[in-house]
Design an enzyme around this catalytic site. Structure first.
Site, PDB file in Angstrom:
ATOM      1  CB  ALA A   1       2.338  -8.313  -7.334  1.00 55.61           C
TER       2      ALA A   1
ATOM      3  CD  GLN B   1       3.999   3.694 -10.224  1.00 56.15           C
ATOM      4  OE1 GLN B   1       3.676   4.007 -10.054  1.00 56.15           O
ATOM      5  NE2 GLN B   1       4.697   2.759 -11.056  1.00 56.15           N
TER       6      GLN B   1
ATOM      7  CD  GLN C   1       1.982 -10.725   1.198  1.00 58.23           C
ATOM      8  OE1 GLN C   1       1.832 -10.644   0.186  1.00 58.23           O
ATOM      9  NE2 GLN C   1       3.270  -9.598   1.394  1.00 58.23           N
TER      10      GLN C   1
ATOM     11  CB  ALA D   1      -0.809   0.163   1.590  1.00 55.31           C
ATOM     12  CB  ALA D   2       4.461   1.890   1.395  1.00 54.51           C
TER      13      ALA D   2
ATOM     14  N   GLY E   1      -0.558   1.263  -4.794  1.00 51.40           N
ATOM     15  CA  GLY E   1      -1.050   1.672  -3.262  1.00 51.40           C
ATOM     16  C   GLY E   1      -2.161   3.111  -3.435  1.00 51.40           C
TER      17      GLY E   1
ATOM     18  CG  ASP F   1      -4.012  -6.747 -20.047  1.00 53.41           C
ATOM     19  OD1 ASP F   1      -2.999  -6.441 -20.261  1.00 53.41           O
ATOM     20  OD2 ASP F   1      -4.040  -7.734 -18.845  1.00 53.41           O
TER      21      ASP F   1
ATOM     22  CG  ASN G   1       7.081  -9.795  -7.328  1.00 47.23           C
ATOM     23  OD1 ASN G   1       7.790  -9.424  -6.546  1.00 47.23           O
ATOM     24  ND2 ASN G   1       6.105  -9.110  -8.307  1.00 47.23           N
TER      25      ASN G   1
ATOM     26  CG  HIS H   1      -1.159  -8.663 -16.569  1.00 43.95           C
ATOM     27  ND1 HIS H   1      -2.012  -7.828 -17.722  1.00 43.95           N
ATOM     28  CD2 HIS H   1      -0.113  -7.870 -15.607  1.00 43.95           C
ATOM     29  CE1 HIS H   1      -0.626  -6.970 -16.837  1.00 43.95           C
ATOM     30  NE2 HIS H   1      -0.067  -6.815 -16.568  1.00 43.95           N
TER      31      HIS H   1
HETATM   32  N1  LIG Z   1      -1.719  -6.677 -13.237  1.00 45.05           N
HETATM   33  C1  LIG Z   1      -1.967  -5.864 -13.631  1.00 45.05           C
HETATM   34  O1  LIG Z   1      -2.407  -5.202 -14.442  1.00 45.05           O
HETATM   35  C2  LIG Z   1      -0.382  -5.184 -12.924  1.00 45.05           C
HETATM   36  C3  LIG Z   1       0.424  -5.075 -12.172  1.00 45.05           C
HETATM   37  N2  LIG Z   1       1.398  -4.245 -11.942  1.00 45.05           N
HETATM   38  C4  LIG Z   1       1.959  -5.235 -10.552  1.00 45.05           C
HETATM   39  O2  LIG Z   1       2.440  -4.996 -10.054  1.00 45.05           O
HETATM   40  C5  LIG Z   1       2.835  -4.235  -8.227  1.00 45.05           C
HETATM   41  C6  LIG Z   1       3.032  -3.250  -7.660  1.00 45.05           C
HETATM   42  O3  LIG Z   1       3.644  -2.179  -8.737  1.00 45.05           O
HETATM   43  P1  LIG Z   1       3.949  -0.709  -8.091  1.00 45.05           P
HETATM   44  O4  LIG Z   1       2.996  -0.737  -6.979  1.00 45.05           O
HETATM   45  O5  LIG Z   1       3.816  -0.032  -9.705  1.00 45.05           O
HETATM   46  O6  LIG Z   1       4.856  -0.936  -7.551  1.00 45.05           O
HETATM   47  P2  LIG Z   1       6.288  -0.455  -6.228  1.00 45.05           P
HETATM   48  O7  LIG Z   1       7.965  -0.584  -6.079  1.00 45.05           O
HETATM   49  O8  LIG Z   1       4.927   1.798  -6.288  1.00 45.05           O
HETATM   50  O9  LIG Z   1       5.235  -0.773  -4.932  1.00 45.05           O
HETATM   51  C7  LIG Z   1       5.096  -1.847  -4.281  1.00 45.05           C
HETATM   52  C8  LIG Z   1       4.960  -2.038  -3.309  1.00 45.05           C
HETATM   53  O10 LIG Z   1       4.843  -2.884  -2.387  1.00 45.05           O
HETATM   54  C9  LIG Z   1       5.780  -3.353  -1.170  1.00 45.05           C
HETATM   55  N3  LIG Z   1       5.905  -4.879  -1.279  1.00 45.05           N
HETATM   56  C10 LIG Z   1       7.139  -5.370  -0.889  1.00 45.05           C
HETATM   57  N4  LIG Z   1       7.381  -6.994  -0.648  1.00 45.05           N
HETATM   58  C11 LIG Z   1       6.296  -6.620  -0.053  1.00 45.05           C
HETATM   59  C12 LIG Z   1       5.427  -7.899   0.902  1.00 45.05           C
HETATM   60  N5  LIG Z   1       6.320  -8.950   1.176  1.00 45.05           N
HETATM   61  N6  LIG Z   1       4.593  -7.505   1.525  1.00 45.05           N
HETATM   62  C13 LIG Z   1       3.646  -6.259   1.345  1.00 45.05           C
HETATM   63  N7  LIG Z   1       4.010  -5.408   0.480  1.00 45.05           N
HETATM   64  C14 LIG Z   1       5.424  -5.253   0.116  1.00 45.05           C
HETATM   65  C15 LIG Z   1       7.223  -2.431  -1.297  1.00 45.05           C
HETATM   66  O11 LIG Z   1       7.014  -2.424  -0.137  1.00 45.05           O
HETATM   67  C16 LIG Z   1       6.945  -1.612  -2.034  1.00 45.05           C
HETATM   68  O12 LIG Z   1       5.865  -0.081  -1.467  1.00 45.05           O
HETATM   69  C17 LIG Z   1       4.251  -4.538  -9.030  1.00 45.05           C
HETATM   70  O13 LIG Z   1       3.790  -5.854  -9.412  1.00 45.05           O
HETATM   71  C18 LIG Z   1       3.822  -4.295 -10.548  1.00 45.05           C
HETATM   72  O14 LIG Z   1       4.637  -4.868 -11.824  1.00 45.05           O
HETATM   73  C19 LIG Z   1       1.785  -3.201 -12.482  1.00 45.05           C
HETATM   74  C20 LIG Z   1       0.663  -2.835 -13.293  1.00 45.05           C
HETATM   75  C21 LIG Z   1      -0.027  -3.096 -13.828  1.00 45.05           C
HETATM   76  O1  LIG Z   2       4.065  -3.128 -17.060  1.00 42.32           O
HETATM   77  C1  LIG Z   2       4.721  -3.537 -16.268  1.00 42.32           C
HETATM   78  O2  LIG Z   2       5.062  -4.327 -15.083  1.00 42.32           O
HETATM   79  C2  LIG Z   2       3.182  -3.338 -15.383  1.00 42.32           C
HETATM   80  C3  LIG Z   2       2.451  -3.688 -15.723  1.00 42.32           C
HETATM   81  O3  LIG Z   2       1.780  -5.254 -15.490  1.00 42.32           O
HETATM   82  C4  LIG Z   2       0.488  -3.157 -16.243  1.00 42.32           C
HETATM   83  O4  LIG Z   2       1.383  -2.177 -17.275  1.00 42.32           O
HETATM   84  O5  LIG Z   2       0.573  -3.372 -16.822  1.00 42.32           O
END
Ligand SMILES: NC(=O)C1=CN([C@@H]2O[C@H](COP(=O)(O)OP(=O)(O)OC[C@H]3O[C@@H](n4cnc5c(N)ncnc54)[C@H](O)[C@@H]3O)[C@@H](O)[C@H]2O)C=CC1
Ligand SMILES: O=C([O-])CC(=O)C(=O)O
Length: 320
Positions: A131, A16, A113, A13-14, A18, A160, A106, A188
């Site tokens: 994630a 981007q 969890q 949640a901390a 989140g 998507d 990941n 995805h």
């Molecule tokens: N499925 C989808 O459509 C999309 C998926 N994503 C994915 O979502 C995930 C998060 O992306 P962002 O928020 O941009 O990344 P970010 O790096 O800004 O935030 C991720 C957060 O997860 C925290 N984190 C790491 N390990 C953890 C754990 N064990 N338990 C709880 N928190 C933990 C980090 O400290 C961080 O605050 C990435 O894997 C990204 O690739 C991103 C965009 C679209």
């Molecule tokens: O592309 C990435 O790594 C983040 C994501 O999953 C998306 O934007 O679809």
């Protein structure tokens, strides 16, 4: 009478996503503007101070629907009693990487969890894995939380799906809300197949097939598909960070439609466990067209009448 608050967990949640997601939830974008919520926010100890900052901002925003905030680095505390779990915690890819490249970091998070969720979430908790690699993380969570019904564990391909709606709306210069029933098949990842063969546009003359209106099969079979497949990479190239506001908004769409139902005559794409439909091996987490009623999704059948490239349907291609 006022509704009981729903407890919504956001991991990572901390980060981007989140930061974009929690105010949307607190404003009723996910569960409705008459549904009070209690936010549970989990992150890891190095992000504890930032997480506390997000909590402070949630208090400062004085959201009327927000009835409480739990901000913690303890997975058990975070998972206790949650009705909805949005699993964003993990590491994003950087420019030049595929989503599978963050797998080793990941996947282990989702193993760990799974048991906290299994043991401490409310019965019938609905789980959305965001994630990356999202399908694989959801599969791991399903395998390591066997007492959570498999139908309750899903992953996000709605982004998507929304990207495909957005591309069609731009091409035809129509409102995106008038375009519906695209399908994202598979993963995805860049191996997904965005399918417009059943998609329609609401026009003054009634609903018309997208193919009939676009009149450009070369674009629909080529550039449209690769644009949707590669959109995540294009956002990273442009922002130097992966998509966040669109991911957060799509996560709200996913949960809202799952809980409150899809509109009549409309389907959406969700990564769900395969029951063998469309010859996708049972048990894989795979994106299908689904409709939702009474908090349950159902895979739409019979949308394979139109041939699409078989390479896209190979289960192997969708594993990562
Ligand atoms: N499925 C989808 O459509 C999309 C998926 N994503 C994915 O979502 C995930 C998060 O992306 P962002 O928020 O941009 O990344 P970010 O790096 O800004 O935030 C991720 C957060 O997860 C925290 N984190 C790491 N390990 C953890 C754990 N064990 N338990 C709880 N928190 C933990 C980090 O400290 C961080 O605050 C990435 O894997 C990204 O690739 C991103 C965009 C679209
Ligand atoms: O592309 C990435 O790594 C983040 C994501 O999953 C998306 O934007 O679809």
């Amino acid at each position: 009478m006022a509704k009981e608050p729903v407890r919504v967990l956001v991991t990572g949640a901390a980060g981007q996503i989140g930061y974009a997601l929690v105010p949307m939830i607190a404003r009723g974008v996910m569960l409705g503007t008459d549904q009070p919520v209690i936010l549970h926010m989990l992150d890891i100890p190095p992000a504890a101070e930032a997480l506390n900052g997000v909590k402070m901002e949630l208090v400062d925003a004085a959201f009327p629907l927000l009835k409480g905030v739990v901000a913690t680095t303890d997975a058990v505390e975070a998972c206790t009693g949650v009705n909805i779990a949005v699993m964003v915690g993990g590491f994003p890819r950087k420019e030049g990487m595929e989503r599978k490249d963050v797998m080793s970091k990941n996947v282990s998070i989702y193993k760990a969890q799974a048991s906290a969720l299994e043991q401490h979430a409310a019965p019938n908790c609905k789980v959305l894995v965001v994630a990356n690699p999202a399908n694989t993380n959801a599969l791991i969570l399903k395998e390591f939380a066997p007492s959570i019904p498999a139908k309750n564990i899903t992953c996000l391909t709605r982004l998507d799906h929304n990207r495909a709606l957005g591309q069609i709306s731009e091409k035809l210069n129509v409102q995106v809300s008038d375009v519906k029933n695209v399908i994202i098949w598979g993963n995805h990842s860049s191996s997904q197949y965005p399918d417009v063969n059943h998609a329609t546009v609401n026009t003054a003359a009634g609903e018309k097939p997208v193919r009939e209106l676009v009149k450009d099969d070369a674009w629909l079979n080529g550039e449209f598909i690769t644009t949707v497949q590669q959109r995540g990479a294009a956002i990273i190239k442009a922002r130097k960070l992966s998509s966040a506001l669109s991911a957060a908004s799509s996560a709200c769409d996913h949960i809202r439609d799952w809980v409150l139902g899809t509109p009549e005559g409309t389907w959406v794409s969700m990564g769900v466990y395969s029951d063998g439909s469309y010859n996708v091996p049972a048990g894989l987490i795979y994106s299908f067209p689904v409709t939702c009623r009474n908090g349950e999704w159902t895979i739409v059948q019979g949308t394979d009448a139109i041939l699409y490239p078989m390479s896209f349907l190979s289960p192997i291609a969708f594993c990562f």
